[in-house]
Design an enzyme around this catalytic site. Structure first.
Site, short mmCIF file in Angstrom:
data_model
loop_
_atom_site.label_atom_id
_atom_site.label_comp_id
_atom_site.label_asym_id
_atom_site.label_seq_id
_atom_site.Cartn_x
_atom_site.Cartn_y
_atom_site.Cartn_z
N HIS A 64 0.81 -1.22 0.00
CA HIS A 64 0.00 0.00 0.00
C HIS A 64 0.84 1.27 0.00
O HIS A 64 1.90 1.35 0.61
CB HIS A 64 -1.03 -0.01 1.13
CG HIS A 64 -0.51 0.07 2.53
ND1 HIS A 64 -0.30 1.27 3.17
CD2 HIS A 64 -0.20 -0.89 3.44
CE1 HIS A 64 0.11 1.05 4.40
NE2 HIS A 64 0.19 -0.26 4.60
N ASP A 178 5.68 1.96 6.99
CA ASP A 178 4.40 1.27 6.82
C ASP A 178 3.58 2.06 5.82
O ASP A 178 2.91 3.02 6.19
CB ASP A 178 3.70 1.17 8.18
CG ASP A 178 2.35 0.48 8.12
OD1 ASP A 178 2.04 -0.14 7.09
OD2 ASP A 178 1.60 0.60 9.10
N GLU A 208 -5.24 1.64 2.46
CA GLU A 208 -5.12 0.45 3.31
C GLU A 208 -5.34 0.79 4.77
O GLU A 208 -5.98 0.04 5.51
CB GLU A 208 -3.74 -0.19 3.11
CG GLU A 208 -3.58 -1.56 3.76
CD GLU A 208 -3.04 -1.52 5.19
OE1 GLU A 208 -2.94 -2.58 5.82
OE2 GLU A 208 -2.73 -0.40 5.68
N GLU A 209 -4.81 1.94 5.19
CA GLU A 209 -4.83 2.29 6.60
C GLU A 209 -6.23 2.60 7.14
O GLU A 209 -6.43 2.68 8.34
CB GLU A 209 -3.91 3.49 6.86
CG GLU A 209 -2.43 3.22 6.63
CD GLU A 209 -1.81 2.31 7.69
OE1 GLU A 209 -2.52 1.89 8.61
OE2 GLU A 209 -0.61 2.03 7.57
N ASP A 231 3.92 -6.04 3.55
CA ASP A 231 3.64 -5.00 4.53
C ASP A 231 4.62 -5.11 5.68
O ASP A 231 5.39 -6.07 5.77
CB ASP A 231 2.20 -5.12 5.05
CG ASP A 231 1.58 -3.78 5.41
OD1 ASP A 231 2.33 -2.86 5.81
OD2 ASP A 231 0.35 -3.64 5.31
N HIS A 323 3.84 3.20 13.05
CA HIS A 323 2.91 4.32 13.22
C HIS A 323 3.49 5.40 14.14
O HIS A 323 2.80 5.96 14.98
CB HIS A 323 1.54 3.85 13.73
CG HIS A 323 0.72 3.17 12.69
ND1 HIS A 323 -0.65 3.06 12.76
CD2 HIS A 323 1.07 2.57 11.52
CE1 HIS A 323 -1.12 2.41 11.70
NE2 HIS A 323 -0.08 2.10 10.93
#
Length: 362
Positions: A64, A178, A208-209, A231, A323
């Site tokens: 992604h 990410d 995606e998130e 990922d 994150h």
């Protein structure tokens, strides 16, 4: 190594929160076009590169493009931007950060997420974690009118302003690994591929998130015979975390997913495809780990349950501090993920794929 580092740096520093992946998309297209037979962009912005194989079978690889971000939902009369999250944040990581905020005409301007200095923090409040609703972005404006003249408004999105950095010869840090590291693995692998038994659809997905949105659309369109998501995964191999909760270890090789998910339900990787990937890793001498993650999932979840069902699995790159502004990756894990992906794509002929498609076939 240098080629991969350069690719990851460009991708990491690009700005692309969920739903606003344009800057990343243009970079992906540029990097992908020389190594595939065809590139298309669908209605929601997924980039799909096609590299033709020797059979009519279709393999899909997804990574992604989007990163977690922020969206402005209110501008105070004093000119401070209040915001809400796009994706999953820990508010503590936002304190004192610089950000880029996107204007209505597509420019990016800098701002900071303010934090009260300790000198005036009320006694007893010094160690309290703030809530998202109490945070704000300061773009240096004196009032709301100045903010609007800058081209900012409710609906403007923001991402972290953070440079890619090399910590030593094999470990790097930056924002949005990410899943820009997964994108880098996919794009780097395209450069290495030889002849393929199945036509490859290399997909850089959107959103995606916020719910695996782009992968759902792409999988419906492609209807692959098998699929692999690339990922990050949690590497909690840090002080204060018991070994059982590490999930994976940085530097121990890419992770082959067994199961992941959380409150929304679990994803169990297709056993036949998963075992095939493990077998190839062992035969090629590629260091690897098995991943069981109770919390979070990948595009593989969205791809697996399209149409009649798609045998789907995931290869993950262990990442510390996911994150956050300082995500950390060991380059050997990423390069071994690329090596593993290359081997899987080149060594999965139609007779093996048939076994994925019919669970009765041994």
């Amino acid at each position: 190594m240098e080629e991969f580092i350069s690719l990851l740096k460009k991708l990491s520093e690009a700005r692309g929160p969920s739903g606003f992946e344009d800057e990343v998309r243009e970079l992906v297209i540029k990097e992908m076009e020389p190594y595939v037979d065809e590139v298309t962009v669908d209605r929601w912005g997924n980039v799909i590169g096609v590299k033709r194989g020797s059979s009519s079978y279709r393999a899909m690889v997804a990574a992604h493009m989007d990163e977690i971000g922020l969206v402005v939902d209110h501008i105070d009369k004093e000119g401070f931007l209040r915001f809400r999250p796009i994706g999953g944040w820990n508010e503590v990581t936002l304190l004192g950060q610089r950000v880029w905020v996107k204007t209505l005409d597509g420019r990016w301007v800098r701002g900071v997420i303010g934090v009260m200095p300790p000198h005036v923090t009320p006694s007893g409040k010094e160690r309290e974690a703030p809530e998202m609703k109490d945070l704000y972005i300061d773009v240096g404006a004196r009032n709301r009118e100045e903010v609007e003249k800058m081209g900012l408004s409710v609906g403007s999105v923001a991402v972290l302003d953070r440079e890619f950095a090399i910590l030593n010869e094999r470990v790097v840090t930056g924002k949005a690994f990410d899943d820009r590291v997964g994108l880098a693995v996919m794009l780097y692998t395209l450069r290495q591929l030889g002849d393929l038994p199945a036509t490859l659809y290399a997909v850089a997905t959107v959103q995606e998130e916020v719910g695996l949105r782009g992968a759902q659309i792409a999988a419906e369109r492609i209807n692959p015979h098998y699929a692999i998501a690339l990922d990050t995964t949690i590497a909690a191999d840090v002080p204060g975390v018991g070994e059982r909760l590490h999930v994976t270890k940085v530097g121990a090789g890419p992770a082959i997913k067994v199961i992941d998910g959380g409150r929304g339900g679990l994803f169990i990787a297709h056993p036949g495809l998963r075992d095939h990937i493990v077998r190839i890793a062992r035969e090629a001498g590629i260091p690897h780990q098995l991943e069981v993650l109770y919390g979070g999932t990948t595009d593989a979840m969205a791809i697996a349950f399209r149409r009649e069902g798609v045998p789907a699995a995931a290869i993950s790159i262990p990442t510390r501090y996911v994150h956050s502004p300082v995500e950390l990756v060991d380059l050997s894990d990423a390069l071994n993920a690329s090596k593993l992906l290359k081997n899987v794509l080149e060594k999965t002929p139609p007779d093996i794929i048939d076994k994925f498609l019919d669970r009765r076939v041994k």
